[in-house]
Structures are given as structure tokens and as C-alpha cells.
Design an enzyme around this catalytic site. Sequence first.
Site, PDB file in Angstrom:
ATOM      1  N   CYS A  67       0.848  -1.191   0.000  1.00  0.00           N
ATOM      2  CA  CYS A  67       0.000   0.000   0.000  1.00  0.00           C
ATOM      3  C   CYS A  67       0.886   1.244   0.000  1.00  0.00           C
ATOM      4  O   CYS A  67       1.865   1.293   0.744  1.00  0.00           O
ATOM      5  CB  CYS A  67      -0.870  -0.019   1.261  1.00  0.00           C
ATOM      6  SG  CYS A  67      -1.948   1.407   1.392  1.00  0.00           S
ATOM      7  N   HIS A  99      -9.097  -3.668  -2.175  1.00  0.00           N
ATOM      8  CA  HIS A  99      -8.141  -2.912  -1.359  1.00  0.00           C
ATOM      9  C   HIS A  99      -8.570  -1.439  -1.283  1.00  0.00           C
ATOM     10  O   HIS A  99      -8.580  -0.841  -0.205  1.00  0.00           O
ATOM     11  CB  HIS A  99      -6.743  -3.062  -1.987  1.00  0.00           C
ATOM     12  CG  HIS A  99      -5.645  -2.312  -1.296  1.00  0.00           C
ATOM     13  ND1 HIS A  99      -4.633  -2.939  -0.609  1.00  0.00           N
ATOM     14  CD2 HIS A  99      -5.387  -0.979  -1.191  1.00  0.00           C
ATOM     15  CE1 HIS A  99      -3.807  -2.019  -0.109  1.00  0.00           C
ATOM     16  NE2 HIS A  99      -4.244  -0.824  -0.453  1.00  0.00           N
ATOM     17  N   GLU A 100      -8.959  -0.872  -2.436  1.00  0.00           N
ATOM     18  CA  GLU A 100      -9.365   0.542  -2.455  1.00  0.00           C
ATOM     19  C   GLU A 100     -10.690   0.739  -1.722  1.00  0.00           C
ATOM     20  O   GLU A 100     -10.870   1.715  -1.006  1.00  0.00           O
ATOM     21  CB  GLU A 100      -9.464   1.077  -3.893  1.00  0.00           C
ATOM     22  CG  GLU A 100      -8.176   1.007  -4.712  1.00  0.00           C
ATOM     23  CD  GLU A 100      -6.940   1.540  -3.991  1.00  0.00           C
ATOM     24  OE1 GLU A 100      -7.057   2.503  -3.218  1.00  0.00           O
ATOM     25  OE2 GLU A 100      -5.861   0.964  -4.202  1.00  0.00           O
ATOM     26  N   HIS A 142     -10.038   1.088   1.811  1.00  0.00           N
ATOM     27  CA  HIS A 142      -9.563   2.446   2.129  1.00  0.00           C
ATOM     28  C   HIS A 142     -10.741   3.392   2.311  1.00  0.00           C
ATOM     29  O   HIS A 142     -10.767   4.196   3.239  1.00  0.00           O
ATOM     30  CB  HIS A 142      -8.717   3.000   0.975  1.00  0.00           C
ATOM     31  CG  HIS A 142      -7.258   2.679   1.061  1.00  0.00           C
ATOM     32  ND1 HIS A 142      -6.481   3.017   2.142  1.00  0.00           N
ATOM     33  CD2 HIS A 142      -6.422   2.067   0.191  1.00  0.00           C
ATOM     34  CE1 HIS A 142      -5.229   2.631   1.924  1.00  0.00           C
ATOM     35  NE2 HIS A 142      -5.173   2.040   0.744  1.00  0.00           N
TER      36      HIS A 142
END
Length: 174
Positions: A95, A137-138, A141
Site C-alpha cells: 500500500c 483494497h481501495e 480504504h
Amino acid sequence: MSGNILEIYKYGSSVLRMPTEIITVITPEIRQLVEDMYVTMYEDDGAGLSANQVGVSLNLCVIGKNLGEKPREHFPMLNIQILEQEGTEKEIEGCLSIPGIREPVSRATKIKVRYQDLELNTIEEEFKGFYARVIQHELDHLKGILFIDRISPVRRSLLKRRLSAIAETQKHHR
Ligand SMILES: [Zn+2]
């Protein structure tokens, strides 16, 4: 329109831990932000980048190009929701907000998502492989979740010092 390199907010910054805001209006500032995010993502060799990683708490990320067996141009994703997911697969992840740390993370192998583009058109689309991983993953976030939250507590405690060292550099973003 051309982009500028933005500062990447790192582990320890409070903006990374806050859920982001849904976007209902596209302003010129948001269009510029997307251009800046592309440039920032490629500068650091990233595959995806979320708005809160550059300090803006909006439900928006950009996905890099050529990530899968069916490469496409980079694109923004706004207001993302996962509709369906299938399978699990463990792969090494990193990341841009947690430099130098790479760990295996389990993710769904295939996802169906609903998101909006920069014209606020709603799109439903399936992704698999690396695209699916990057989007999950995003999406994490955008909810204030980091990939290290998804590794084993033992691994995480082994990384404690390195994480504290990163957080130490982000005191001004707390
Ligand atoms: Zn990340």
C-alpha cells in the site's frame, strides 16, 4: 487537463481511518483531483489510489491501467459497493500509505460491483484477478480499513515497530 503530484498520507494519518463521503455532485475540483490522483499513483508505481490517501475524504478511487489479462485504460470509481463476491485467494499486497510493508491478504477472487463514473452514470461490472484485488483494497480504504487490519494478529505485532515508525512521520496529519 494535466495532473500534479500530491502528498500521500501514510499510516497514522487520521483521514485514512475515517469513512469517506458519498459524492453527489461532480465539481471541477473533483475532476482535477482525479487527474492529480492518476499522476500521483503512477509516480509511486501504484495499481490504485483512494482519495483519502491524498487527504480528501471522498468516496472515490482511481484504478491503474493494464492490471489484468484484459487490460484497459485507467478509470475512476465513485461510490463503490460490492454486490456479489466469489472465492478467496491469498496474495501479497502492499500500500502506498504503508511503504515498505508487504503481506499476504485474503480477498475474493471475483466481485460484482456497482459504482459511478465521473458523469455519475451508475455502472455494474464484474472484475476478477488483480483488478478484483485492487478494487477490494481501495474499497477498504474508502471505509477507513487498511490491509494490515486483514493480516494475522501475530504478523501485525511483528510489524508494530515499523508501523510506529511510519506513524511517527505523520504526526502533523493526526
Ligand atoms: Zn492502499
